[in-house]
Enzyme design. Structure first.
Site: not given
Length: 234
Positions: A87, A204, A206
């Site tokens: 990002c 994302h 994570e």
């Protein structure tokens, strides 16, 4: 053992998430490196996390790209250390010139925060080798400036040299305008450099790496890095 370093900028807000994901998958403590430092410790990989570095002033990632630590990140990347930009980290990679193109305001002019589907277009990079080519996964996005733009020559080169890492699609793998959350050209969600060691992506991973978060589709980004390091040091 894998030595990971996470670069932290003023305004980073996904640095701890990346740290937890990396440490959970690798079993090794990650280094948190402040942007004002001038040298990254010896690392098997470097991660530029998501967030709003320097409040996204000027352009997203523009000021972070000039932080003291980035001189060493760029030098290490050019010397072969793998780098993942997520990002805002992807925006920083573009601002440093480590990857081509730019990320503009979303076509809707609105902040987009939702789960999307992406297809893995290149399964040979340092961060994608645990995916299958064409595999469709669900990973969240959260950005205001994720609209990937490049000139036609650059786009054609990305396509012809297999440098598109991920592409927005629907759950059936169809690349459509409706599946594109931000207006990115050719539905590009992530790209790689020719070596496969520098990868930038807007989604994302994570945020979806273990079941309590709602899924594990993003976990293989970190597992891929672990496999790559293990193979390189075997």
């Amino acid at each position: 053992m894998i030595r990971a370093s996470v670069i932290v900028f003023p305004g980073s807000n996904c640095d701890r998430d990346v740290k937890v994901a990396t440490e959970t998958v690798t079993g090794t403590k990650a280094n948190m490196v402040w942007h004002g430092e001038t040298e990254v410790p010896p690392s098997d990989l470097i991660i530029l996390p998501g967030g709003f570095s320097f409040g996204d002033y000027l352009r997203c990632g523009a000021m972070a790209a000039k932080s003291p630590i980035m001189r060493d990140v760029v030098a290490k990347a050019k010397a072969g250390t793998p780098v993942l930009g997520i990002c805002n980290g992807f925006q920083v990679l573009l601002e440093t010139g480590l990857l081509p193109g730019a990320l503009m305001r979303n076509a809707s002019l609105l902040f987009v925060c939702k789960d999307v589907h992406v297809a893995c277009e290149n399964e040979t990079t340092f961060f994608t080798r645990c995916y299958r080519k064409g595999e469709v996964t669900r990973i969240p996005v959260a950005h205001h400036d994720g609209n990937y733009f490049a000139d036609d020559d650059t786009l054609n080169r990305l396509e012809s040299e297999n440098l598109v890492a991920f592409r927005y699609c629907n759950s059936d793998g169809e690349v459509t305008d409706a599946a594109n959350p931000n207006g990115s050209q050719r539905n590009i969600a992530g790209i790689t450099d020719p070596t496969g060691r520098i990868v930038g992506m807007m989604p994302h991973p994570e945020r979806l790496f273990e079941k309590p978060l709602g899924g594990t589709d993003g976990r293989r980004i970190f597992e891929s890095a672990l496999v790559a390091v293990t193979e390189a040091t075997a």
